[in-house]
Every structure is written in structure tokens, then in C-alpha cells.
Design an enzyme around this catalytic site. Sequence first.
Site, PDB file in Angstrom:
ATOM      1  CG  ASP A 145      34.308 -93.187 -53.250  1.00  0.00           C
ATOM      2  OD1 ASP A 145      34.442 -91.966 -53.132  1.00  0.00           O
ATOM      3  OD2 ASP A 145      34.470 -93.795 -54.322  1.00  0.00           O
ATOM      4  CG  ASP A 147      31.894 -90.060 -58.017  1.00  0.00           C
ATOM      5  OD1 ASP A 147      30.750 -89.698 -58.344  1.00  0.00           O
ATOM      6  OD2 ASP A 147      32.822 -89.266 -57.751  1.00  0.00           O
ATOM      7  CB  ALA A 286      40.608 -85.194 -74.117  1.00  0.00           C
ATOM      8  CB  VAL A 287      39.488 -88.302 -69.958  1.00  0.00           C
ATOM      9  CG1 VAL A 287      38.700 -88.843 -68.783  1.00  0.00           C
ATOM     10  CG2 VAL A 287      39.204 -89.136 -71.214  1.00  0.00           C
ATOM     11  CB  VAL A 290      35.335 -84.527 -69.816  1.00  0.00           C
ATOM     12  CG1 VAL A 290      33.888 -84.909 -69.539  1.00  0.00           C
ATOM     13  CG2 VAL A 290      35.572 -84.425 -71.315  1.00  0.00           C
ATOM     14  CG  HIS A 291      36.368 -86.399 -64.991  1.00  0.00           C
ATOM     15  ND1 HIS A 291      35.366 -87.068 -64.313  1.00  0.00           N
ATOM     16  CD2 HIS A 291      36.877 -87.291 -65.873  1.00  0.00           C
ATOM     17  CE1 HIS A 291      35.274 -88.307 -64.760  1.00  0.00           C
ATOM     18  NE2 HIS A 291      36.183 -88.471 -65.706  1.00  0.00           N
ATOM     19  CG  ASP A 423      34.767 -97.150 -57.043  1.00  0.00           C
ATOM     20  OD1 ASP A 423      35.053 -97.065 -58.247  1.00  0.00           O
ATOM     21  OD2 ASP A 423      34.775 -96.169 -56.271  1.00  0.00           O
TER      22      ASP A 423
END
Length: 546
Positions: A145, A147, A286-287, A290-291, A423
Site C-alpha cells: 500500500d 499511504d 467535511a473530512v 478535504v480528501h 496499514d
Amino acid sequence: RTRPGSSSKNRARTTAPSQTEEPVPFSRYSMRTETGRPPTSTSNTRSPSSTTSRNPGVQPRGPLAARRASSSSSASVLRRFGAAPMLRRFGGAVAARRAASSAPSLTSLLPPAVAARLRDAPPEPEMVFCNRALRMDRVKAIGFDYDYTLASYTSDLNELIYDKAKEHLTERSNYPPIETSYDKTFAVRGLLFDRRHGFLVKLTYARAVSGDAAFLGRRRLGEDELRRAYGEALHLDPDYVTAHCSRFNDIFSLSEACLLADVVQLAVDRGIAFDATALAEDVAQAVTWVHINGELHDAVKAAPARFIHPILGFADSLAAARRSGKKLFILTNSPLSALDTGMRYLLGDDWRDAFDLVVASSRKPTFFSRDQPFRAVHAEGFTKWARAEFRDVEKRRPLLGGSLAELTRITGWEGREVLYVGDHVHADLREPRRRGWATCAIVRELETEIAVAATEEYEHLHERSSEADDLLKRCQALGAGSETLDALEAEREALRVRQRRLFNESFGSVFRHRADATAYAAASHHLGEARSVLADSCGVGLRASP
């Protein structure tokens, strides 16, 4: 059993008793406690009356008296408790230890040069903990992966997510001004937000709410409040968790958990009536905004050194894996542009040469269950309209989308020929493992928790807690009054609370609470062949060699 971070000297003292050590007699009052030692106080062991009534004339013996007793008196106590098989087992164990202590050291089997290097080598803090045997010579391909696996982000990234999501709430959702900022010391992975009650909680592997690790906003909840919400057992039914709880299992989600707690606290402070489900949805939207709006990627691209930790020896490690015959690939949900930005910073402009295959925008975990073709990205930057074929892989063209079925068809890699490193418990571990891949979990909190467990303060608190355990058992055996036992229990609990909060002031260890593994630790334990998890929390860690 030894605790993580203990020195080899302490480990030897714990696991190798002397030849003259006498077996400790078995007692009906002995149980396992949180420290892994014989216990001292439970609601069933305050008074020995229930036991002695079944065995008239038998008086309980404390551990101190037991250690001073002779072999014959130990045998007598065991027989009086009807534990002759236990006696034979203890005797056999002592004999085995004595035989083992006289056997030659295993280091005598090593060549002198290797033994000398091993003796002089310092202990390595970065280790791989192996849950199951994995034959690396049978692994053909290793996937990663991106991130928080290949790219390890600084806390500045979560701070940026928090600030941008906060702006979205105030500017687009008409929230009142939110004056708080991101607190990297507050939340840990594995938390749940109860949308019915508005509580942020940590669960054990048995889905019990951790008593001193639950918050309403930023206020720690008392056990009385939790019992009113969840009952005496503090247990959450699986259906309740599915229907009413949001999970925060990856490091990206720590900013969301912190912002959600701050919004709840804002409502409490201002006396605003709120529906916790509505607040959770607003913060999550909202999060997500942002992404996906591109600002996050633009910020990282503008200053990669601020947001991404460099990896020393990264290129050499990948080259060594390829020299050993392994195929290397990246499989990530990140868009190709974000992946390219980070990998150029980590490996340079020719980073693709280090991998045999690159897959971006994969949409895990559905990648593993759907049947969808890949699309290849041409060298000139446009995405081809036709489905990708093997020649695209041969030309090292990045692939987009796709599915496990297509990956197997194009490459021929299948089952445990593939080791996947990631992760996220669900996207990177659960689904790949269900489809037959071997998995390796990256748990970055391990480094911090091992360091904490090796500090003098932690050692001191552990020793004091163990001393309280022993005193409680001896006082129980002597028939001490409840006032004495209550005082010892209170002192022991205070020590353990201080011990837990060395890991995190709000929620304690990511991996355990009191005697239990957390839900997060249990999930990573069952889903990874190799992982980074505290050996003391979910099993013994073994060093794996690639």
C-alpha cells in the site's frame, strides 16, 4: 512471559529460574491477573470462607509462606487440595529446567565468526513480529500500500485535514466558529464513536467499553455514566456496533476523531441540543471533502518534506528484494498524481523502475471482490480506452482501477505467492487474506509503545503494581479486613492507571486495556501473517527473516 522492551538480562531472570528454586504450591486462590502473575483480588476471593467450608480445616497459604515451605510440605498442601496431578506436573517442570540448564548453549552450534558477531551486535529496535510461519522462498511477489505504508506522513498532514474540515463546517455547513486546533496527543487508532450517545470509546476484543477510556467531547466519562448507557457489563452487542458506531481504524481518521470530539464539546459548552448521528455525518462529510477536493494533494506536492518522512536505505532495500527474485508492486487507493508526488520525493524521478507493477485508484476493499479490467496510463499521460493487457505490464505502464481477478490473469500471481503489506485492517489485511494472500500489517504506534514500556517510570510502576498484587494475596490469605483490601486495591488501580496513561493520556495503549487486548489489536493479530504489534498484548513476537 516477559514484557516488551525488557532487557535480555531481565528476560533471562524471568524465564530461567535457578536450579534450587522450589515449586510454588497450587492454591484455589490463584488466578491470572493483569500483570500475568498470580492474582490477588477479585470479588470472589475476598474471603476464603466459601472454600474452607468445602474443605474443613484447610487454611489458605500465601505465596510467601509457600516459597519458604519445604518440598514435603508443598506436596502435602497439594494433596490436601486434591492436586496430585498438579504436583507431578510441577515436579516434571523443575526437572526439565534443571536438565535444560545443564545442556550446552545453542550458540555452540554456530560458527565462531557468527557467534562473535551476534554477541557484539546491539539489539535492534525495529523488528518484524511473525504470527504464523511464512516461507518467503515461496513468495513470488510483494505488494505495498502507499499511504502510511511506503509513505509515512508527519502529524502536519492530520493537522491540515483538521483545519480544512473545520473550515468546511463553518463556511459550508454554517457551524459556529470552532476555536480548537488539532491535538495529536488525544485520539488513538481503534476508537469508536457511539452515534446514539455521542461517546468516543475504546473497546476490548470482547467489545466491552474500556472503563477509563471513554469521552463525551473532551470530558472523560465515569463508570457510572457508562453503566447507565451500556449496562453493568459495559458490553456492546455486534449488531449495536454495526448500526450505531463509527470506527476510526487508520491514522488518517485521527483528525476526524479529534474534530468530532471537539464539535461535541462545543455543543456541550454552548448548551446546544444535538443529535450525535447528525454531527458525525457532518464531520465525516467535511473530512471526505478535504480528501477529494485536491487541496490536500496540492499542499503535499508544494512541500513534500513537511508532510512525508524520508526513508533511509529505501532504494537499497527494494533493490535487495528484487535481487532475491521477488516481484514488487504497489496497490493503492491513492490517485496516480498523489502517488507520483510522494514516490518522487522518496525515491527520485525514476521511482517506477524499482517496481514491476504500479496500480493506483484501486478502490480497495472492493478491488478484491469485483471483476473489473485495468486501464493503462500511456507514457504521454493519457489513460487508454482499452482494457490493459500483459504488454502494458511489460512496458511498466501504471494501471488504474482493476480487480484481483484481472491482476491474477495478467501476472499469474495467486494465493500465498503474494505477500501484501499495508496499514488498514479491513482494506489491506482482511480482504486480501480472505482471497488467499499472505499479509503484513504496518502498525507505526509500536515504536512508541515499546519505547514507553522500556522507560524507568514504566518499570517502576509495573514493579509497584506487582508488589500490590503480592500484598493483596498475602492479606487475603491472612484474612485481613475489607478496609485493608480496599486500600490496596485502590493503590493498585491508581498505579495501573498511571501506567496505561504513559502510552496516551486519554485512551492508553492502542493494543490493550487492563488484561485484555483491544478490538484493534485482536483484529490485526488475526489478519496478519507478520505485523507490528506489542508482543505483550496479543501474543509472543518472533523475529522473521526475509
